[in-house]
Design a protein around this motif. Structure first.
Motif, mmCIF file in Angstrom:
data_model
loop_
_atom_site.group_PDB
_atom_site.id
_atom_site.type_symbol
_atom_site.label_atom_id
_atom_site.label_comp_id
_atom_site.label_asym_id
_atom_site.label_seq_id
_atom_site.Cartn_x
_atom_site.Cartn_y
_atom_site.Cartn_z
ATOM 1 N N PHE A 101 42.819 37.911 46.664
ATOM 2 C CA PHE A 101 42.800 37.468 45.262
ATOM 3 C C PHE A 101 42.390 38.596 44.329
ATOM 4 C CE2 PHE A 101 41.289 33.670 47.680
ATOM 5 C CZ PHE A 101 42.364 32.830 47.424
ATOM 6 N N GLN A 102 42.900 38.497 43.069
ATOM 7 C CA GLN A 102 42.267 39.221 41.970
ATOM 8 C C GLN A 102 41.187 38.282 41.451
ATOM 9 O OE1 GLN A 102 42.886 42.221 40.511
ATOM 10 N NE2 GLN A 102 44.505 42.741 41.981
ATOM 11 N N THR A 103 39.964 38.721 41.385
ATOM 12 C CA THR A 103 38.888 37.811 41.014
ATOM 13 C C THR A 103 39.145 37.158 39.650
ATOM 14 O OG1 THR A 103 37.422 39.311 42.167
ATOM 15 C CG2 THR A 103 36.380 37.582 40.874
ATOM 16 N N SER A 104 39.722 37.935 38.736
ATOM 17 C CA SER A 104 39.921 37.417 37.378
ATOM 18 C C SER A 104 40.957 36.306 37.312
ATOM 19 C CB SER A 104 40.334 38.570 36.463
ATOM 20 O OG SER A 104 41.473 39.208 37.015
ATOM 21 N N GLU A 105 41.783 36.171 38.372
ATOM 22 C CA GLU A 105 42.865 35.196 38.306
ATOM 23 C C GLU A 105 42.557 33.889 39.048
ATOM 24 O OE1 GLU A 105 46.077 37.347 40.009
ATOM 25 O OE2 GLU A 105 46.256 38.723 38.302
ATOM 26 N N VAL A 106 41.388 33.825 39.702
ATOM 27 C CA VAL A 106 41.112 32.621 40.491
ATOM 28 C C VAL A 106 39.767 32.003 40.108
ATOM 29 C CG1 VAL A 106 42.486 33.218 42.502
ATOM 30 C CG2 VAL A 106 40.132 34.062 42.312
ATOM 31 N N THR A 107 39.580 30.768 40.565
ATOM 32 C CA THR A 107 38.294 30.104 40.359
ATOM 33 C C THR A 107 37.543 30.066 41.692
ATOM 34 O OG1 THR A 107 39.191 27.955 40.960
ATOM 35 C CG2 THR A 107 39.301 28.575 38.636
ATOM 36 N N GLN A 108 36.258 29.763 41.619
ATOM 37 C CA GLN A 108 35.484 29.642 42.862
ATOM 38 C C GLN A 108 36.108 28.590 43.775
ATOM 39 O OE1 GLN A 108 31.276 29.393 42.642
ATOM 40 N NE2 GLN A 108 31.067 30.953 41.050
ATOM 41 N N LEU A 129 29.260 32.900 46.422
ATOM 42 C CA LEU A 129 30.427 33.088 45.557
ATOM 43 C C LEU A 129 30.010 33.493 44.154
ATOM 44 C CD1 LEU A 129 32.820 30.249 46.662
ATOM 45 C CD2 LEU A 129 32.954 32.681 47.148
ATOM 46 N N HIS A 130 28.846 33.021 43.740
ATOM 47 C CA HIS A 130 28.362 33.386 42.417
ATOM 48 C C HIS A 130 28.200 34.906 42.311
ATOM 49 C CE1 HIS A 130 26.312 32.845 38.619
ATOM 50 N NE2 HIS A 130 25.451 33.768 39.029
ATOM 51 N N ASP A 131 27.557 35.491 43.310
ATOM 52 C CA ASP A 131 27.386 36.948 43.342
ATOM 53 C C ASP A 131 28.745 37.649 43.363
ATOM 54 O OD1 ASP A 131 24.752 36.421 43.475
ATOM 55 O OD2 ASP A 131 24.429 37.174 45.514
#
Lengths: 338, 258
Positions: B226-233, B204-206
């Motif tokens: 998801f939009q990556t910018s809108e969610v957390t790991q 998930l880090h990558d």
């Protein structure tokens, strides 16, 4: 991109120095697998010329060439099967005998062109049957070609009753078998020409490239969208055509043909190929190397003949040579991976 | 925002009794890095193998540049401009970098003679274009390369064919820290060149570093986009392990309630 990260080359250098001793030990094997044949062949010829009585005579050299040519022609064709990682084509034994018998028997009954045309069709059939079974049905090449040897020799013995066919005492076949240019019989010149032609096919054409890549990694080649079945079929067809020409040359040399005349051709050709440095794991090798391997195996056999060592000893030597060569190949490959 | 260049609508695939994919929707746009995540057996590999034509889908539709297309084999997908970099890299160890990059599509003159000089030049240009600078020579045999270099060669091979969609299956799984860095930078450069990039990863880090959007699969179904910018790991982990499935296995109709 800011600041290049430490490159992977650095880490490799470190690994190398950590394993310094082990690495150096394995390098010898890699060197033997890669370059050994050049040194060994030269050394063997020198030793033979210096210490073996009668080796360096013109008559003996011509004899070596005469015996090397048919096996060599078979071996350079079979090299494609080995590079495609399908081990070997055992059915060359049946193919050589069939081509020889067809050439002599059919040309006696009809004409040489008719005999050659029939032999050509038979060679295509061998190549297709072997190639389709191995390339399309994915059957094991050793089992398939062992079986087609059985079928082929069976048919040949059934049709000929095991009898010997003699060519006419004069005519094109006889004169091909006896003509020499210097110490070189025509058969040897045919071998060199075929080697050059097949070498160009392997190194310069699309097909040769695919044989190598298929032998190196068949899954990757398939995923690249290559019709891999045809690569295998092509390799077996080249092997079959080599065996056909080898059979012609063998028949011309002795001007006779019999179904049992090609016994041992499979292993002699294989010995030449792998002693030459072509890997039995596929993907690596060359036709020129096979030519060198043929010289090595032929000179070794000749030395044994001149030293009074009989056929049994020669068979043992060929067998031992194959075991040694595949072992070096295997160890060198393992060393290269670590 | 650009329209999707590749879109799968309701694709399904079963192997015998196992339903590997069930009515999966998936899309990727040019210039975007789309991550594909999911637990083992979620169907990630089956989905990309379907797109690559290795295991054609049983049902559903594939749209490429908005038009429906049929993909029956690896050749079909590469003709469209879809290239896959497989997890095991699909490189031939005994061949050099150039030979590997042209595997199956060698440049020829007069119909069958290999054009080595031309191939070497194109390979070198492609590698330089991607700022792959760690290779000493393009005539090096691939067996002698490090994991990161091999990955770079495989990616360069994929983009050399004017491809439009590049799919990377676990590109960093077998790499060290520095090499992972190289590959992630490379992934970003691909998207900068307006390619559509699909990346499968467990890391998930990558993914949070390179991906613009994330598609999450669970038990053969799409569960989230998801939009990556809108969610957390944390959100993504939850989706992977306990995401709400639209269909109950074995039942045809859609569930109405949560």
């Amino acid at each position: 991109m800011a600041g290049k990260p430490p490159s992977a080359v650095d880490t490799r250098a470190q690994v190398d120095s950590d394993l310094g001793i082990e690495k150096r030990e394995f390098r010898l094997l890699e060197w033997m697998a890669d370059r050994g044949i050049f040194v060994f062949t030269t050394a063997l010829v020198l030793v033979a010329a210096l210490f073996i009585d009668g080796f360096a005579s013109l008559a003996n050299i011509t004899d070596v060439f005469n015996r090397a040519a048919p096996i060599g022609i078979v071996a350079v064709g079979m090299t494609f099967v080995v590079i495609s990682a399908n081990y070997l084509d055992l059915s060359v034994v049946a193919q050589v005998a069939t081509a020889a018998v067809v050439l002599i028997a059919v040309s006696n009954a009809s004409s040489i062109p008719a005999a050659m045309a029939l032999a050509f069709l038979i060679a295509l059939a061998y190549g297709l049957v072997n190639g389709v079974a191995v390339g399309v049905f994915k059957a094991n090449a050793v089992i398939v070609t062992l079986s087609t040897t059985f079928i082929g020799l069976g048919i040949l013995r059934w049709l000929t009753g095991g009898s010997i066919y003699f060519g006419p005492p004069e005519g094109p076949i006889r004169s091909f078998g006896t003509t020499k240019i210097g110490p070189f019989p025509l058969s040897m010149i045919v071998l060199v020409l075929i080697t050059i032609a097949l070498s160009l096919v392997l190194t310069r054409t699309n097909f040769g490239f695919l044989v190598k890549s298929y032998g190196s990694n068949r899954e990757a080649t398939r995923l690249a969208g290559v019709n891999t079945a045809w690569v295998v079929v092509g390799a077996f067809i080249l092997s079959a055509l080599g065996a056909m020409l080898g059979g012609f040359v063998l028949a011309a040399f002795s001007n006779t043909a019999v179904s049992a005349m090609s016994t041992g051709f499979d292993f002699r050709a294989l010995a030449a190929i792998i002693v030459g440095g072509t890997s039995v794991f596929g993907g690596k090798g060359s036709v020129m190397r096979t030519l060198l391997g043929v010289v090595f195996v032929s000179v070794l056999t000749n030395i044994m003949v001149l030293s009074g060592l009989g056929f049994g000893y020669q068979q043992m030597a060929i067998g031992a040579l194959i075991v040694a060569a595949v072992s070096v190949d295997s160890l060198a490959r393992k060393a290269a991976v670590t | 925002m650009a329209d999707p260049i590749l879109e799968c609508r309701g694709v399904s695939k079963h192997f015998g009794a196992v339903q590997a994919l069930y009515k999966v929707d998936f899309e990727v746009r040019p210039g975007e890095v789309m991550a594909l995540v999911g637990d083992n057996g979620a169907g990630k590999s089956t989905l990309i193998k379907g797109i690559a034509g290795i295991y054609p889908f049983d049902e559903g539709q594939i749209l490429f540049e908005g038009k429906p297309v049929k993909i029956h084999g690896p050749k079909d997908s590469s003709d469209l401009g879809i290239e896959v970099v497989y997890q095991d890299l699909a490189l031939a160890d005994n061949l050099d970098v150039v030979a590997n990059m042209f595997l199956g599509r060698e440049k020829v003159q007069n119909g069958f003679v290999i054009d080595e000089a031309n191939m070497e030049r194109t390979a070198r240009e492609t590698l330089t274009g991607l700022s792959v600078t760690t290779l000493q020579s393009v005539r090096q045999v691939v067996a002698g390369l490090s994991g990161g270099q091999r990955q770079s060669v495989a990616v360069a091979k994929a983009v050399m064919w004017n491809s439009k969609v590049v799919i990377l299956d676990e590109p960093t799984a077998a790499l060290g820290v520095a090499q992972t860095r190289q590959v992630l930078d490379l992934v970003k450069r691909l998207a900068d060149q307006d390619l559509a990039v699909v990346i499968i990863s467990h890391n998930l880090h990558d993914i949070f570093e390179v991906a613009d959007r994330i598609t999450s699969l669970r038990l053969g179904q799409t569960v989230d986009l998801f939009q990556t910018s809108e969610v957390t790991q944390q959100d993504v982990v939850h989706s992977i392990t306990a995401g709400r499935m639209k269909y109950v296995p074995g039942m045809e109709q859609e569930e109405e309630t949560a």
